[in-house]
Design a protein around this motif. Sequence first.
Motif, PDB file in Angstrom:
ATOM      1  N   VAL A  30       0.822  -1.222   0.000  1.00  0.00           N
ATOM      2  CA  VAL A  30       0.000   0.000   0.000  1.00  0.00           C
ATOM      3  C   VAL A  30       0.853   1.268   0.000  1.00  0.00           C
ATOM      4  CG1 VAL A  30      -1.789  -1.230   1.263  1.00  0.00           C
ATOM      5  CG2 VAL A  30      -0.185   0.199   2.520  1.00  0.00           C
ATOM      6  N   TYR A  33       0.968   3.843  -2.952  1.00  0.00           N
ATOM      7  CA  TYR A  33      -0.216   4.660  -3.230  1.00  0.00           C
ATOM      8  C   TYR A  33      -0.291   5.900  -2.353  1.00  0.00           C
ATOM      9  CZ  TYR A  33      -1.328   0.581  -5.900  1.00  0.00           C
ATOM     10  OH  TYR A  33      -1.246  -0.430  -6.807  1.00  0.00           O
ATOM     11  N   THR A  51      -8.035   4.426 -12.421  1.00  0.00           N
ATOM     12  CA  THR A  51      -8.773   3.715 -11.380  1.00  0.00           C
ATOM     13  C   THR A  51      -9.005   2.250 -11.744  1.00  0.00           C
ATOM     14  OG1 THR A  51     -10.838   4.517 -12.328  1.00  0.00           O
ATOM     15  CG2 THR A  51      -9.944   5.738 -10.457  1.00  0.00           C
ATOM     16  N   CYS A  54      -7.222   0.124  -9.465  1.00  0.00           N
ATOM     17  CA  CYS A  54      -7.997  -0.272  -8.279  1.00  0.00           C
ATOM     18  C   CYS A  54      -8.851  -1.499  -8.578  1.00  0.00           C
ATOM     19  CB  CYS A  54      -8.887   0.885  -7.816  1.00  0.00           C
ATOM     20  SG  CYS A  54      -7.991   2.381  -7.349  1.00  0.00           S
ATOM     21  N   LEU A  57      -6.671  -4.660  -8.640  1.00  0.00           N
ATOM     22  CA  LEU A  57      -6.228  -5.084  -7.310  1.00  0.00           C
ATOM     23  C   LEU A  57      -7.381  -5.594  -6.454  1.00  0.00           C
ATOM     24  CD1 LEU A  57      -3.472  -2.494  -6.384  1.00  0.00           C
ATOM     25  CD2 LEU A  57      -3.230  -4.955  -6.634  1.00  0.00           C
ATOM     26  N   LEU A  58      -8.544  -5.003  -6.600  1.00  0.00           N
ATOM     27  CA  LEU A  58      -9.697  -5.489  -5.852  1.00  0.00           C
ATOM     28  C   LEU A  58     -10.057  -6.914  -6.275  1.00  0.00           C
ATOM     29  CD1 LEU A  58     -11.896  -2.259  -5.806  1.00  0.00           C
ATOM     30  CD2 LEU A  58     -10.979  -3.434  -3.799  1.00  0.00           C
ATOM     31  N   MET A  84      -4.889  -4.305   1.271  1.00  0.00           N
ATOM     32  CA  MET A  84      -4.919  -3.751  -0.086  1.00  0.00           C
ATOM     33  C   MET A  84      -6.338  -3.435  -0.528  1.00  0.00           C
ATOM     34  SD  MET A  84      -3.186  -2.693  -2.614  1.00  0.00           S
ATOM     35  CE  MET A  84      -1.542  -3.375  -2.392  1.00  0.00           C
ATOM     36  N   THR A  87      -7.299  -0.205   1.045  1.00  0.00           N
ATOM     37  CA  THR A  87      -6.575   0.896   0.412  1.00  0.00           C
ATOM     38  C   THR A  87      -7.186   1.277  -0.927  1.00  0.00           C
ATOM     39  OG1 THR A  87      -4.520   0.194   1.483  1.00  0.00           O
ATOM     40  CG2 THR A  87      -4.314   1.657  -0.421  1.00  0.00           C
ATOM     41  N   MET A  88      -7.536   0.287  -1.736  1.00  0.00           N
ATOM     42  CA  MET A  88      -8.109   0.573  -3.054  1.00  0.00           C
ATOM     43  C   MET A  88      -9.474   1.238  -2.945  1.00  0.00           C
ATOM     44  SD  MET A  88      -5.901  -0.081  -5.314  1.00  0.00           S
ATOM     45  CE  MET A  88      -4.740   0.555  -4.084  1.00  0.00           C
ATOM     46  N   MET A  91      -8.745   4.844  -2.270  1.00  0.00           N
ATOM     47  CA  MET A  91      -8.323   5.523  -3.497  1.00  0.00           C
ATOM     48  C   MET A  91      -9.513   5.792  -4.411  1.00  0.00           C
ATOM     49  SD  MET A  91      -5.044   6.177  -3.563  1.00  0.00           S
ATOM     50  CE  MET A  91      -4.801   6.451  -5.310  1.00  0.00           C
ATOM     51  N   LEU A  92     -10.404   4.829  -4.522  1.00  0.00           N
ATOM     52  CA  LEU A  92     -11.594   5.009  -5.365  1.00  0.00           C
ATOM     53  C   LEU A  92     -12.478   6.134  -4.835  1.00  0.00           C
ATOM     54  CD1 LEU A  92     -12.798   1.392  -6.272  1.00  0.00           C
ATOM     55  CD2 LEU A  92     -12.134   3.203  -7.854  1.00  0.00           C
ATOM     56  N   GLU A 164      -3.422  -9.855 -10.537  1.00  0.00           N
ATOM     57  CA  GLU A 164      -2.557  -8.897  -9.847  1.00  0.00           C
ATOM     58  C   GLU A 164      -1.319  -8.580 -10.674  1.00  0.00           C
ATOM     59  OE1 GLU A 164      -0.356  -8.199  -5.527  1.00  0.00           O
ATOM     60  OE2 GLU A 164      -1.471 -10.044  -5.926  1.00  0.00           O
TER      61      GLU A 164
END
Length: 253
Positions: A30, A33, A51, A54, A57-58, A84, A87-88, A91-92, A164
Amino acid sequence: MDDEILDQSMLVVYQLVSWIASVAIIFGGVVPYIPQYRDIRRTQNAEGFSTYVCLVLLVANILRILFRFGRYFETPLLWQSIIMIITMLIMLNLCTNVRVATELNTKRRSFTEFDWNYFWSWSRFVDYLQCVVAFTVLTAYVTYLLLDSVLFVESLGFLAVFTEAMLGTPQLYCNYQNKSTEGMSIKMVLMWTSGDTFKTGYFLLTQAPMQFWICGLLQVCVDIAILFQVYYYSHYPQKPISHTTHTTSAKAL
């Protein structure tokens, strides 16, 4: 007596190194980011960050968690996935708020409209959250039904780490579309590269499932390709290609 003290000292050192490596694995992913998050907050501009990173990674980390139900792997890798995902989502949330603030006249789009032309380009963070929950429930149900199938479990593990490994490709494509790496945090990519290199080494040393380290090597290659873009576009500036309002993801919101 001296041998016993030496053995105990070596054991303490080994445990300390193992603990540091575990912490690095859990939180190291993380860290890249943080500079990107700060850049977006400071400039109120998220166009340089895809994005779809994101999204990748999700999906990857949700599948990895489900994979653990069929085949055990190191607990730090499980916590890495949980951290993670959180974190994503953060970010979103930031990118969505920034985009909405700068596109006041844009028609609002929602997940429940099920319009694939605007997939992952919705107007509210809750729409992304609904999509993530729906995907998690669906894949968890399928995993529950097929958990006894070795082929399914191994395929699930490969799909998780391969997804990933493709982490950098949305950013790679975003940079190509923009003909520039402006707005992308170079620190983020450098941290990607160092982190992925460390992570791949960790997979090899801990004898993680083969899918993990093979895709880790692939991920390092993608990181290097993005760093090459940084060099190329800084030394050979390109004329940007004009975009329509909703062209693919690249400006990537």
